[in-house]
Enzyme design. Structure first.
Site, PDB file in Angstrom:
ATOM      1  N   ASP A  50       0.862  -1.176   0.000  1.00  0.00           N
ATOM      2  CA  ASP A  50       0.000   0.000   0.000  1.00  0.00           C
ATOM      3  C   ASP A  50       0.899   1.227   0.000  1.00  0.00           C
ATOM      4  OD1 ASP A  50      -1.790   2.032   0.368  1.00  0.00           O
ATOM      5  OD2 ASP A  50      -2.458   1.394   2.366  1.00  0.00           O
ATOM      6  N   TYR A 137      -6.995  13.570 -13.076  1.00  0.00           N
ATOM      7  CA  TYR A 137      -5.910  12.608 -13.265  1.00  0.00           C
ATOM      8  C   TYR A 137      -4.599  13.328 -13.557  1.00  0.00           C
ATOM      9  CZ  TYR A 137      -3.086   9.078 -15.684  1.00  0.00           C
ATOM     10  OH  TYR A 137      -2.073   8.260 -16.106  1.00  0.00           O
ATOM     11  N   TRP A 162      -0.833   6.717 -24.478  1.00  0.00           N
ATOM     12  CA  TRP A 162      -1.488   5.830 -25.433  1.00  0.00           C
ATOM     13  C   TRP A 162      -0.926   4.399 -25.325  1.00  0.00           C
ATOM     14  CZ3 TRP A 162      -3.487   7.921 -30.718  1.00  0.00           C
ATOM     15  CH2 TRP A 162      -4.145   9.142 -30.515  1.00  0.00           C
TER      16      TRP A 162
END
Length: 294
Positions: A50, A137, A162
């Site tokens: 985490d 984002y 991409w």
């Protein structure tokens, strides 16, 4: 935990690698590339580490020479309504790992994104171009870059865009499926970028580290450029599907998060470091297609 240990060839760098985000599309290819090169590598996924827990990050990096952060909140649209959660992973998590890597004297490779730019450019974005993210984002990834620069002097920030690959959902798989199901496709032609195979990016990361590239920001995308429409044409051709494709505009497919209209990244920093950029996207897609579309 994923662990691969093999004998190191005489010409390979004898470094211990830690890949964080090892179960993702890039992480899995990075493990494969390192294994093929005979490197000592450990991979940790979200269940094993985490990143938002600073102490866990500190413990995880002990004993490693290179730490790659391929973990991220990548659900671009969901980030618009869950920006705090995305920030926890993309910024706080990046800061924790950067601080831990610096304390362990490990080189940190941090994977970032074209979304840190505003996407309104008309020529390839330089590595030192001002960032101006337009989405949650992008903001959280931009904050992650800032944290890495602040906390880990020996860093390599590698921006990409991409991405597609064999291990997980991606644009080529989606379009090949739709091409097999539908009589006709409409795909946006007003977003331009550089389709990039995750295996090529993994190879580039290893080459950057092996070259002992100076700390800084690099762009890990294929050369050349195309639109989603142009990429779809090549995808269907490689898939052997005759489905007609017509160009359309982004207005036809509104999304919660704005998509960059221009995601072409320059590669001058790679060349200055003596590292060859990934070659043309179309050539690389022809090589990648059999494994990606399998």
């Amino acid at each position: 935990m994923l662990r691969v240990t093999t004998s190191t060839p005489p010409d390979a760098t004898a470094s211990r690698w830690l890949v964080v985000g090892a179960h993702g599309m890039l992480g899995r290819d990075l493990l494969d590339v390192l294994r093929t090169a005979g490197r000592d590598v450990v991979g940790l996924g979200r269940a094993e580490l985490d990143l938002t827990a600073a102490e866990a990050a500190r413990a995880a990096v002990v004993g490693f020479d290179v730490v790659v952060n391929a973990a991220a909140w990548t659900a671009v649209d969901d980030a618009e309504t869950h920006e705090a959660e995305a920030f926890d992973v993309n910024a706080t998590g990046a800061a924790n790992l950067a601080r831990a890597a610096a304390a362990a004297r490990a080189r940190l490779v941090h994977v970032s994104t074209d979304y840190v730019f505003d996407g309104t450019g008309t020529e390839p974005y330089a590595e030192d171009a001002p960032i101006a993210p337009r989405s949650a984002y992008g903001r959280t990834k931009g904050a992650g870059e800032w944290a890495v620069r602040a906390e880990a002097p020996d860093h390599l920030i590698v921006r990409t865009a991409w991405l597609y690959g064999a291990h997980g959902g991606c644009f080529p798989k989606t379009m090949a499926r739709l091409g097999a199901e539908k009589d006709r496709l409409a795909v946006v032609d007003d977003q331009v970028g550089q389709p990039t195979w995750t295996r090529d990016l993994a190879d580039l990361i290893v080459r950057l580290v092996d070259a002992e590239a100076p700390a800084g920001t690099y762009h890990g995308t294929s050369s050349g450029q195309t639109s989603w429409f142009g990429f779809t044409q090549r995808i269907l051709a490689e898939a052997g599907l005759p489905t007609p494709v017509e160009p359309t505009t982004s207005d036809r497919f509104p999304r919660p998060a704005p998509r960059p209209a221009y995601s072409v990244l320059g590669h001058e920093a790679l060349r200055r470091a003596g590292v060859e950029p990934i070659s043309d996207w179309a050539d690389r897609w022809s090589v990648a297609a059999p494994s990606v579309l399998a």
